[in-house]
Design a protein around this motif. Structure first.
Motif, PDB file in Angstrom:
ATOM      1  N   VAL A   2     -12.929  24.039 -17.378  1.00 20.87           N
ATOM      2  CA  VAL A   2     -13.371  23.194 -18.481  1.00 20.87           C
ATOM      3  C   VAL A   2     -13.235  24.015 -19.756  1.00 20.87           C
ATOM      4  O   VAL A   2     -13.882  25.059 -19.895  1.00 20.87           O
ATOM      5  CB  VAL A   2     -14.833  22.732 -18.290  1.00 20.87           C
ATOM      6  CG1 VAL A   2     -15.247  21.814 -19.436  1.00 20.87           C
ATOM      7  CG2 VAL A   2     -15.007  22.017 -16.952  1.00 20.87           C
ATOM      8  N   GLY A  26     -12.869  24.388 -24.163  1.00 19.34           N
ATOM      9  CA  GLY A  26     -13.251  23.830 -25.454  1.00 19.34           C
ATOM     10  C   GLY A  26     -12.381  24.389 -26.568  1.00 19.34           C
ATOM     11  O   GLY A  26     -11.885  25.510 -26.468  1.00 19.34           O
ATOM     12  N   THR A  41     -15.162  21.583 -30.757  1.00 21.02           N
ATOM     13  CA  THR A  41     -16.544  21.896 -30.374  1.00 21.02           C
ATOM     14  C   THR A  41     -17.381  22.277 -31.585  1.00 21.02           C
ATOM     15  O   THR A  41     -18.611  22.238 -31.535  1.00 21.02           O
ATOM     16  CB  THR A  41     -16.598  23.060 -29.372  1.00 21.02           C
ATOM     17  OG1 THR A  41     -16.082  24.245 -30.004  1.00 21.02           O
ATOM     18  CG2 THR A  41     -15.790  22.751 -28.117  1.00 21.02           C
ATOM     19  N   VAL A  85     -19.730  21.915 -23.048  1.00 20.63           N
ATOM     20  CA  VAL A  85     -18.607  22.388 -22.231  1.00 20.63           C
ATOM     21  C   VAL A  85     -19.126  23.214 -21.059  1.00 20.63           C
ATOM     22  O   VAL A  85     -18.737  23.009 -19.901  1.00 20.63           O
ATOM     23  CB  VAL A  85     -17.629  23.227 -23.090  1.00 20.63           C
ATOM     24  CG1 VAL A  85     -16.565  23.893 -22.224  1.00 20.63           C
ATOM     25  CG2 VAL A  85     -16.969  22.353 -24.154  1.00 20.63           C
ATOM     26  N   ILE A  92      -9.908  20.316 -17.704  1.00 17.03           N
ATOM     27  CA  ILE A  92     -10.519  19.384 -18.650  1.00 17.03           C
ATOM     28  C   ILE A  92     -10.503  20.029 -20.034  1.00 17.03           C
ATOM     29  O   ILE A  92     -11.179  21.039 -20.267  1.00 17.03           O
ATOM     30  CB  ILE A  92     -11.968  19.036 -18.236  1.00 17.03           C
ATOM     31  CG1 ILE A  92     -11.993  18.513 -16.786  1.00 17.03           C
ATOM     32  CG2 ILE A  92     -12.556  17.992 -19.178  1.00 17.03           C
ATOM     33  CD1 ILE A  92     -13.386  18.234 -16.248  1.00 17.03           C
ATOM     34  N   ASN A 114     -11.337  19.843 -23.968  1.00 15.48           N
ATOM     35  CA  ASN A 114     -12.291  19.164 -24.829  1.00 15.48           C
ATOM     36  C   ASN A 114     -12.153  19.639 -26.271  1.00 15.48           C
ATOM     37  O   ASN A 114     -12.303  20.831 -26.551  1.00 15.48           O
ATOM     38  CB  ASN A 114     -13.713  19.429 -24.330  1.00 15.48           C
ATOM     39  CG  ASN A 114     -13.886  19.033 -22.878  1.00 15.48           C
ATOM     40  OD1 ASN A 114     -13.999  17.858 -22.562  1.00 15.48           O
ATOM     41  ND2 ASN A 114     -13.901  20.016 -21.990  1.00 15.48           N
ATOM     42  N   VAL A 135     -10.554  15.140 -23.639  1.00 20.33           N
ATOM     43  CA  VAL A 135     -11.528  14.408 -24.449  1.00 20.33           C
ATOM     44  C   VAL A 135     -11.300  14.836 -25.895  1.00 20.33           C
ATOM     45  O   VAL A 135     -11.392  16.027 -26.218  1.00 20.33           O
ATOM     46  CB  VAL A 135     -12.975  14.725 -24.025  1.00 20.33           C
ATOM     47  CG1 VAL A 135     -13.961  13.965 -24.919  1.00 20.33           C
ATOM     48  CG2 VAL A 135     -13.202  14.391 -22.559  1.00 20.33           C
ATOM     49  N   ASN A 136     -10.980  13.866 -26.770  1.00 24.29           N
ATOM     50  CA  ASN A 136     -10.688  14.195 -28.169  1.00 24.29           C
ATOM     51  C   ASN A 136     -10.952  12.973 -29.039  1.00 24.29           C
ATOM     52  O   ASN A 136     -10.635  11.844 -28.648  1.00 24.29           O
ATOM     53  CB  ASN A 136      -9.224  14.643 -28.307  1.00 24.29           C
ATOM     54  CG  ASN A 136      -8.978  15.438 -29.579  1.00 24.29           C
ATOM     55  OD1 ASN A 136      -9.170  14.934 -30.679  1.00 24.29           O
ATOM     56  ND2 ASN A 136      -8.556  16.683 -29.418  1.00 24.29           N
ATOM     57  N   LEU A 190     -16.760  14.753 -27.906  1.00 18.07           N
ATOM     58  CA  LEU A 190     -17.066  15.535 -26.701  1.00 18.07           C
ATOM     59  C   LEU A 190     -18.567  15.793 -26.560  1.00 18.07           C
ATOM     60  O   LEU A 190     -19.085  15.916 -25.443  1.00 18.07           O
ATOM     61  CB  LEU A 190     -16.283  16.839 -26.693  1.00 18.07           C
ATOM     62  CG  LEU A 190     -16.610  17.922 -27.738  1.00 18.07           C
ATOM     63  CD1 LEU A 190     -17.655  18.893 -27.212  1.00 18.07           C
ATOM     64  CD2 LEU A 190     -15.350  18.693 -28.124  1.00 18.07           C
ATOM     65  N   LEU A 218     -19.340  14.520 -22.864  1.00 19.63           N
ATOM     66  CA  LEU A 218     -19.573  15.520 -21.822  1.00 19.63           C
ATOM     67  C   LEU A 218     -20.987  15.494 -21.248  1.00 19.63           C
ATOM     68  O   LEU A 218     -21.157  15.599 -20.031  1.00 19.63           O
ATOM     69  CB  LEU A 218     -19.232  16.921 -22.339  1.00 19.63           C
ATOM     70  CG  LEU A 218     -17.765  17.160 -22.714  1.00 19.63           C
ATOM     71  CD1 LEU A 218     -17.517  18.648 -22.928  1.00 19.63           C
ATOM     72  CD2 LEU A 218     -16.817  16.619 -21.668  1.00 19.63           C
TER      73      LEU A 218
END
Length: 317
Positions: free
Chosen positions: A203, A205, A209, A216, A258, A260, A281-282, A301, A305
Motif C-alpha cells: 500500500v 502513498g 497524502t 495508508v 494499492i 493512493n 485511489v486518486n 484517499l 481508505l
C-alpha cells in the motif's frame, strides 16, 4: 534430471519467502537443490524447512570462511558447487546482493546471466520488464549454465516434501575474495511489517497524502501489507528513501499494489507495474495512474481508505 541450484536467502538461519518461491520455479526446470550458506548450528532447521517446499538436496556450507566479507566468497562457493554438480540452472534472489553474486558467478563460469526475471518457464525462458517498464521481453541463456536472478513474488511457494538429502560442502575461499571486509554493521530497525520488495501486498502513498500517511498505514496493517511511497512523498521528507517505489527506488512485484494519491509518473510506474493486480485511489480522474490499473477509485484517499480499512477489519471478524 539435472539439479537446479537455488541460493537460499535467510536471516540467521530463518529462510525467507523468496527462497521458497525459487524452489517452486526450480521444480519446472529439474531437481531442486538448495544451497544454504550459514552457521552450522542453523543448518538442520533450515534444511528441514527447505525440504518442506520441495528441495531434493540441500548443500550446507559453513559460513565461517564467508561471513564478515562482501559477496565475492559466496560467488566462489557457488562456483565450486556448480563445477561439481553441473546444474541445469542456478536461481538467485534478485536483491542487490543476489545480483552482484550472480554477476560474479557468471564471469567465473563463463555463463549467460539474466537479472530481474518475473517468470521462468519449464524451458528456461524468462520474462522481464525492461526500459523503465515500457516493454516486456522474453529471453533465454544460450551459453553455459543459465544463471537467473528472480524478483520476489514471481511464483507462489509450493509446499510438498522433497527428499531433503543434506550434503555438507567444504568450500575453499581464496584470499582475493576476502579483499572487501565488513568492519561494522547496524541491524535494520523492524517496523513489524513485511519487507517492501518481498511483500505480497503493498500500500503506497504519494503527494496526495499531503504528508499524512495514517490512512495508508492503517490499511496496510489491516491487510498485513508493506508500506511504500512515491518519489514526491520521499522528496518532501514524508518518508525515508527506503520506502520509495520507482525507478530510483525499489522495484516491487506484489500480488496486490494499492496506489493512493499517486499520479502515476513513469518513474513510479517502472517500480510497480509488474504487480499482479493494481488498484489506485486518486481525486484526479485524469491521473495517468488510471491508465495502468485493474481497479480505480476517484475520491479522496483520506475518506476512501478509512472506509476500506473498516470493511477489511469487519470481514476479518
Amino acid at each position: 534430471m539435472s539439479e537446479v541450484l537455488v541460493l537460499v536467502d535467510h536471516v540467521d538461519g530463518a529462510v525467507r519467502k523468496p527462497s521458497y518461491e525459487l524452489l517452486a520455479i526450480a521444480k519446472r526446470l529439474g531437481e531442486p537443490a538448495a544451497v544454504f550458506i550459514g552457521g552450522a548450528d542453523k543448518a538442520a532447521a533450515a534444511a528441514e524447512s527447505l525440504k518442506g517446499y520441495g528441495a531434493d538436496k540441500v548443500y550446507v556450507v559453513d559460513d565461517a570462511e564467508v561471513k564478515g566479507y562482501l559477496v565475492a566468497p559466496k560467488a566462489e562457493v557457488l562456483q565450486q558447487i556448480a563445477e561439481k554438480a553441473s546444474p541445469a540452472a542456478i536461481l538467485i534472489p534478485s536483491s542487490a546482493e543476489g545480483k552482484e553474486i550472480a554477476a560474479r558467478l557468471a564471469i567465473k563460469l563463463e555463463s549467460g546471466l539474466i537479472t530481474d526475471a518475473v517468470d521462468v518457464d519449464a524451458n528456461g525462458v524468462t520474462t522481464q520488464s525492461v526500459f523503465a517498464g515500457n516493454f516486456t521481453v522474453t529471453a533465454k541463456v544460450t551459453k553455459g549454465t543459465p544463471i537467473i536472478t528472480v524478483k520476489p513474488n514471481a511464483a507462489s511457494p509450493e509446499e510438498g516434501a522433497g527428499a531433503g538429502a543434506v550434503q555438507e560442502f567444504a568450500a575453499t575461499v581464496s584470499d582475493a575474495a576476502k579483499g572487501a571486509q565488513i568492519v561494522a554493521a547496524q541491524p535494520r530497525q523492524s517496523t513489524g511489517r513485511p519487507e517492501l520488495t518481498e511483500a505480497a501486498i503493498v500500500v503506497s502513498g504519494g503527494r496526495g497524502t499531503g504528508g499524512d500517511f495514517d490512512s495508508v498505514e492503517g490499511l496496510a496493517d489491516a491487510l498485513g501489507a508493506a508500506v511504500g511511497a512515491s518519489r514526491a512523498a520521499v522528496d518532501s521528507g514524508w518518508k525515508p528513501h527506503t520506502f520509495q517505489v520507482g525507478q530510483t527506488g525499489k522495484v516491487v512485484s506484489p500480488q496486490l499494489y494499492i496506489a493512493n494519491g499517486i499520479s502515476g509518473a513513469i518513474q513510479h510506474r517502472a517500480g510497480m507495474q509488474t504487480s499482479k493486480t493494481i488498484v489506485a485511489v486518486n481525486k484526479d480522474e485524469e491521473a495517468p495512474i488510471f491508465e495502468l490499473v485493474d481497479f480505480g477509485v476517484v475520491g479522496d484517499l483520506h475518506t476512501v481508505l478509512p472506509a476500506v480499512t473498516a470493511e477489511v477489519e469487519k470481514r476479518k471478524g
